[in-house]
Design a protein around this motif. Structure first.
Motif, short mmCIF file in Angstrom:
data_model
loop_
_atom_site.label_atom_id
_atom_site.label_comp_id
_atom_site.label_asym_id
_atom_site.label_seq_id
_atom_site.Cartn_x
_atom_site.Cartn_y
_atom_site.Cartn_z
N LEU A 25 -6.74 -13.86 2.37
CA LEU A 25 -7.31 -12.99 1.35
C LEU A 25 -8.00 -13.89 0.35
O LEU A 25 -7.38 -14.80 -0.21
N GLU A 26 -9.30 -13.67 0.15
CA GLU A 26 -10.09 -14.54 -0.73
C GLU A 26 -10.73 -13.74 -1.86
O GLU A 26 -11.06 -12.57 -1.69
N LEU A 27 -10.93 -14.43 -2.95
CA LEU A 27 -11.65 -13.89 -4.09
C LEU A 27 -12.55 -15.00 -4.61
O LEU A 27 -12.07 -16.05 -5.02
N ARG A 59 -1.33 -8.99 -8.05
CA ARG A 59 -0.51 -7.90 -7.52
C ARG A 59 -0.75 -6.57 -8.26
O ARG A 59 -0.87 -5.53 -7.60
N PRO A 60 -0.87 -6.55 -9.60
CA PRO A 60 -1.12 -5.27 -10.27
C PRO A 60 -2.41 -4.59 -9.80
O PRO A 60 -2.49 -3.36 -9.78
N TYR A 61 -3.39 -5.37 -9.39
CA TYR A 61 -4.66 -4.83 -8.91
C TYR A 61 -4.45 -4.00 -7.64
O TYR A 61 -5.17 -3.04 -7.38
N ASP A 76 -7.44 -4.63 -17.44
CA ASP A 76 -8.90 -4.50 -17.56
C ASP A 76 -9.59 -5.84 -17.29
O ASP A 76 -10.60 -5.90 -16.60
N GLN A 77 -9.03 -6.92 -17.83
CA GLN A 77 -9.59 -8.25 -17.61
C GLN A 77 -9.49 -8.65 -16.15
O GLN A 77 -10.41 -9.24 -15.58
N LEU A 78 -8.36 -8.32 -15.51
CA LEU A 78 -8.16 -8.62 -14.11
C LEU A 78 -9.19 -7.89 -13.25
O LEU A 78 -9.83 -8.48 -12.37
N GLU A 81 -12.58 -9.46 -13.69
CA GLU A 81 -12.65 -10.73 -12.95
C GLU A 81 -12.91 -10.48 -11.47
O GLU A 81 -13.76 -11.14 -10.86
N VAL A 82 -12.19 -9.53 -10.88
CA VAL A 82 -12.37 -9.21 -9.46
C VAL A 82 -13.79 -8.75 -9.20
O VAL A 82 -14.45 -9.19 -8.26
N LYS A 83 -14.30 -7.88 -10.06
CA LYS A 83 -15.67 -7.37 -9.91
C LYS A 83 -16.68 -8.50 -10.06
O LYS A 83 -17.62 -8.62 -9.27
#
Length: 121
Positions: A25-27, A59-61, A76-78, A81-83
């Motif tokens: 799993l990559e980001l 994990r919360p995402y 919201d920050q997480l 960041e993902v987006k």
């Protein structure tokens, strides 16, 4: 009736002939977790997280968005960041094939997810 609908959907979009046994799993090009694939029931793939040290931050995402608290700045920050990093991808450790549109659910070390091969690869 449900089984008939599942067969129709399966015929319309068959699963890949070979699905990787190990995925990352990559980001944003960074490995977040490794997943050992245990079973496939198209369109869902089931597996186990092998290394969760980096995954814990995200994990919360991967929880039900309807359970997210309102006005949680950390969440919201997480999400931002993902987006900003283009979302999560899966990469096969054997072939290097990439998968997008990852919908991943998790409970402890168990994961179930769906995805599709990256276009143009």
């Amino acid at each position: 009736m449900w089984n008939r609908l599942k067969r129709i959907v399966a015929l319309a979009a068959p699963p890949p002939e070979h699905f990787p046994e190990r995925l990352v799993l990559e980001l944003g090009g960074e490995a977040i977790a490794e997943i050992a694939v245990k079973a496939i029931d198209f369109p869902w793939t089931y597996g186990r997280l092998l290394d969760t040290s980096k995954f814990e931050r995200y994990r919360p995402y991967f929880t039900d968005a309807s359970s997210w608290p309102d006005d949680d700045q950390e969440l919201d920050q997480l999400c931002s960041e993902v987006k900003l990093k283009g979302g999560f991808h899966l990469r096969c450790l054997t072939t290097g094939a990439r998968f997008t549109d990852v919908v991943l659910n998790q409970e402890d070390e168990v994961v179930w997810f769906r995805c599709r091969p990256e276009a143009g690869v």
